[in-house]
Design a protein around this motif. Sequence first.
Motif, PDB file in Angstrom:
ATOM      1  N   TYR A  29       0.813  -1.213   0.000  1.00 26.97           N
ATOM      2  CA  TYR A  29       0.000   0.000   0.000  1.00 26.97           C
ATOM      3  C   TYR A  29       0.851   1.270   0.000  1.00 26.97           C
ATOM      4  N   GLY A  30       2.116   1.153  -0.359  1.00 23.07           N
ATOM      5  CA  GLY A  30       2.946   2.345  -0.430  1.00 23.07           C
ATOM      6  C   GLY A  30       3.313   2.856   0.945  1.00 23.07           C
ATOM      7  N   TRP A  31       3.226   4.177   1.134  1.00 24.24           N
ATOM      8  CA  TRP A  31       3.808   4.783   2.335  1.00 24.24           C
ATOM      9  C   TRP A  31       3.140   6.115   2.621  1.00 24.24           C
ATOM     10  N   THR A  32       2.663   6.302   3.806  1.00 27.80           N
ATOM     11  CA  THR A  32       2.199   7.584   4.337  1.00 27.80           C
ATOM     12  C   THR A  32       1.171   8.239   3.401  1.00 27.80           C
ATOM     13  N   THR A  33       1.485   9.400   2.817  1.00 28.54           N
ATOM     14  CA  THR A  33       0.512  10.097   1.972  1.00 28.54           C
ATOM     15  C   THR A  33       0.222   9.347   0.683  1.00 28.54           C
ATOM     16  N   GLY A  34       1.047   8.358   0.349  1.00 29.27           N
ATOM     17  CA  GLY A  34       0.837   7.581  -0.868  1.00 29.27           C
ATOM     18  C   GLY A  34      -0.144   6.435  -0.707  1.00 29.27           C
ATOM     19  N   THR A  35      -0.653   6.202   0.502  1.00 31.13           N
ATOM     20  CA  THR A  35      -1.616   5.128   0.724  1.00 31.13           C
ATOM     21  C   THR A  35      -2.821   5.334  -0.187  1.00 31.13           C
ATOM     22  N   PRO A  36      -3.278   4.293  -0.905  1.00 33.63           N
ATOM     23  CA  PRO A  36      -4.356   4.473  -1.890  1.00 33.63           C
ATOM     24  C   PRO A  36      -5.674   4.877  -1.251  1.00 33.63           C
ATOM     25  N   ASP A  37      -6.533   5.458  -2.070  1.00 32.51           N
ATOM     26  CA  ASP A  37      -7.831   5.943  -1.606  1.00 32.51           C
ATOM     27  C   ASP A  37      -8.960   5.209  -2.331  1.00 32.51           C
ATOM     28  N   VAL A  38      -9.219   5.545  -3.592  1.00 40.93           N
ATOM     29  CA  VAL A  38     -10.328   4.896  -4.302  1.00 40.93           C
ATOM     30  C   VAL A  38     -10.057   3.407  -4.523  1.00 40.93           C
ATOM     31  N   CYS A  39      -8.798   3.041  -4.722  1.00 43.51           N
ATOM     32  CA  CYS A  39      -8.471   1.614  -4.870  1.00 43.51           C
ATOM     33  C   CYS A  39      -8.676   0.874  -3.546  1.00 43.51           C
ATOM     34  N   ASP A  40      -8.360   1.557  -2.454  1.00 46.69           N
ATOM     35  CA  ASP A  40      -8.596   0.974  -1.132  1.00 46.69           C
ATOM     36  C   ASP A  40     -10.086   0.688  -0.931  1.00 46.69           C
ATOM     37  N   GLN A  41     -10.931   1.590  -1.383  1.00 54.65           N
ATOM     38  CA  GLN A  41     -12.375   1.397  -1.257  1.00 54.65           C
ATOM     39  C   GLN A  41     -12.834   0.155  -2.026  1.00 54.65           C
ATOM     40  N   GLU A  42     -12.291  -0.024  -3.214  1.00 56.27           N
ATOM     41  CA  GLU A  42     -12.684  -1.183  -4.018  1.00 56.27           C
ATOM     42  C   GLU A  42     -12.117  -2.487  -3.461  1.00 56.27           C
ATOM     43  N   ILE A  43     -10.907  -2.427  -2.940  1.00 59.27           N
ATOM     44  CA  ILE A  43     -10.324  -3.631  -2.334  1.00 59.27           C
ATOM     45  C   ILE A  43     -11.150  -4.046  -1.120  1.00 59.27           C
ATOM     46  N   ALA A  44     -11.614  -3.067  -0.341  1.00 61.67           N
ATOM     47  CA  ALA A  44     -12.438  -3.364   0.831  1.00 61.67           C
ATOM     48  C   ALA A  44     -13.730  -4.086   0.434  1.00 61.67           C
ATOM     49  N   LYS A  45     -14.276  -3.743  -0.717  1.00 56.57           N
ATOM     50  CA  LYS A  45     -15.494  -4.425  -1.184  1.00 56.57           C
ATOM     51  C   LYS A  45     -15.211  -5.883  -1.546  1.00 56.57           C
ATOM     52  N   ARG A  46     -14.031  -6.151  -2.080  1.00 55.94           N
ATOM     53  CA  ARG A  46     -13.668  -7.508  -2.498  1.00 55.94           C
ATOM     54  C   ARG A  46     -13.150  -8.366  -1.356  1.00 55.94           C
ATOM     55  N   LEU A  47     -12.574  -7.735  -0.344  1.00 61.75           N
ATOM     56  CA  LEU A  47     -11.836  -8.457   0.687  1.00 61.75           C
ATOM     57  C   LEU A  47     -12.638  -9.543   1.398  1.00 61.75           C
TER      58      LEU A  47
END
Length: 448
Positions: A29-47
């Motif tokens: 997920y990268g680092w600090t301010t680089g942590t994903p946003d919209v991709c994180d939302q989609e991954i949460a739906k699949r998880l």
Amino acid sequence: MSFQDIYKQKLVSAKEAVSVIKSGDWVDYGWTTGTPDVCDQEIAKRLPELEDVKFRGGILLKEPEIFKIDHPEKHMTWNSWHMGGIERKAIARGFSFYSPIRYSELPRYYRESKDPVDVAVFQVAPMDAHGYFNFGPNASHMAAMCEKAKVIIVEVNENMPRCLGGFEEGIHIKDVTHVVEGNNSPIGQLKGSGPATEVDIAVAKQIVELIPNGACLQLGIGGMPNAVGSLIAQSDLKNLGIHTEMYVDAFVDIAKAGKITGLNKSIDKGRQVYAFGAGTQKLYDYLDNNPECMSAPVSYTNDIRSIAALDNFISINNAVNVDLFGQVSAESAGIKHISGAGGQLDFVLGAYLSNGGKSIICLSSTFVNKKTGKLESRIIPTLANGSIVTDTRANIHYLCTEYGCVNLKGLTAWQKAEAIISVAHPDFRQQLIDQANAMHIWKNSNNR
């Protein structure tokens, strides 16, 4: 084919991009301010459909959506290179774990480790005319991580500052698997811990007196180093240089006060060098397209040889506890995890090797126990069972509290105990003397 044409070919929705993630994958997920946003939302739906997905990242500035699913421990682990408050709470929920390593070793670890990077997904600044996406204030270990990744998903955010460097500060479109255009939400901010306390200011005053004109500075994270920075900005110091792991708001204040020129630096003359930056919008605005600031990989910024090459290097870092042997714990209070090893030891060692350099560990002499309401000493006979030793007793140089600064380098056990007790809170000194005596590290002296 132009870079823009390649961009369009690789542009997909966040949902499509993250569909490649499968059970058992290592997902970075990268680092600090680089942590994903919209991709994180989609991954949460699949998880919830997946098992044993192993995420890596660090210093989260907001809670990821993957943390919010029902029973995340059944589907994932979060493996952090450096803990913050959000991750500490997740430890208690059973899915967050710290990955102990000297931060400077991360790029080499990624390049040599047998652990895969199946998918890397992180936020970047928009692509430039030459086809490069800038990592923002996160050069850190990102280039090495991308070299290892099988799939690279970049999430473009127009609010990500473009942080100039010279090497390993971005990735080219040809090396990217998928491009996702994010929602351009503000990037995460690391808020301060509130106004400096009287104790913070008292400690900071002690430290500023140790800093000469022309010094090169490193400040750690926390209220006390920031208080030091504020006092430096108001001081008569001049011609300072910056070479640091983390770029913090205090450096912006020092720079705008005209204290930073970097002209005395033997390497990277005139440039403020850092591995990553996290703070308020003021910091991001200052770093954006600023040629004076140099974003570089942590294997360079935290290399003891780089640090030692800079004369009058002043390293200033926090601690949780220090014991009478001179052992420093900056990562945990007993088994309660707080942060991580970071680069503190690298700067402790490098600053001492610098010509005229000083490594300074600072802390308030006491704290109020939230459970009992009682005042307790941060200077203790021995570290609590389970406490992590960040800096060994052989490496500590200066120790500063609101009661003074002492140079502990090379002292015998009894001299060191005596010096440490001299900067403890007066209410605890006799008790500490008695405990030092019982541990056979006390010599009757004139100041007893």
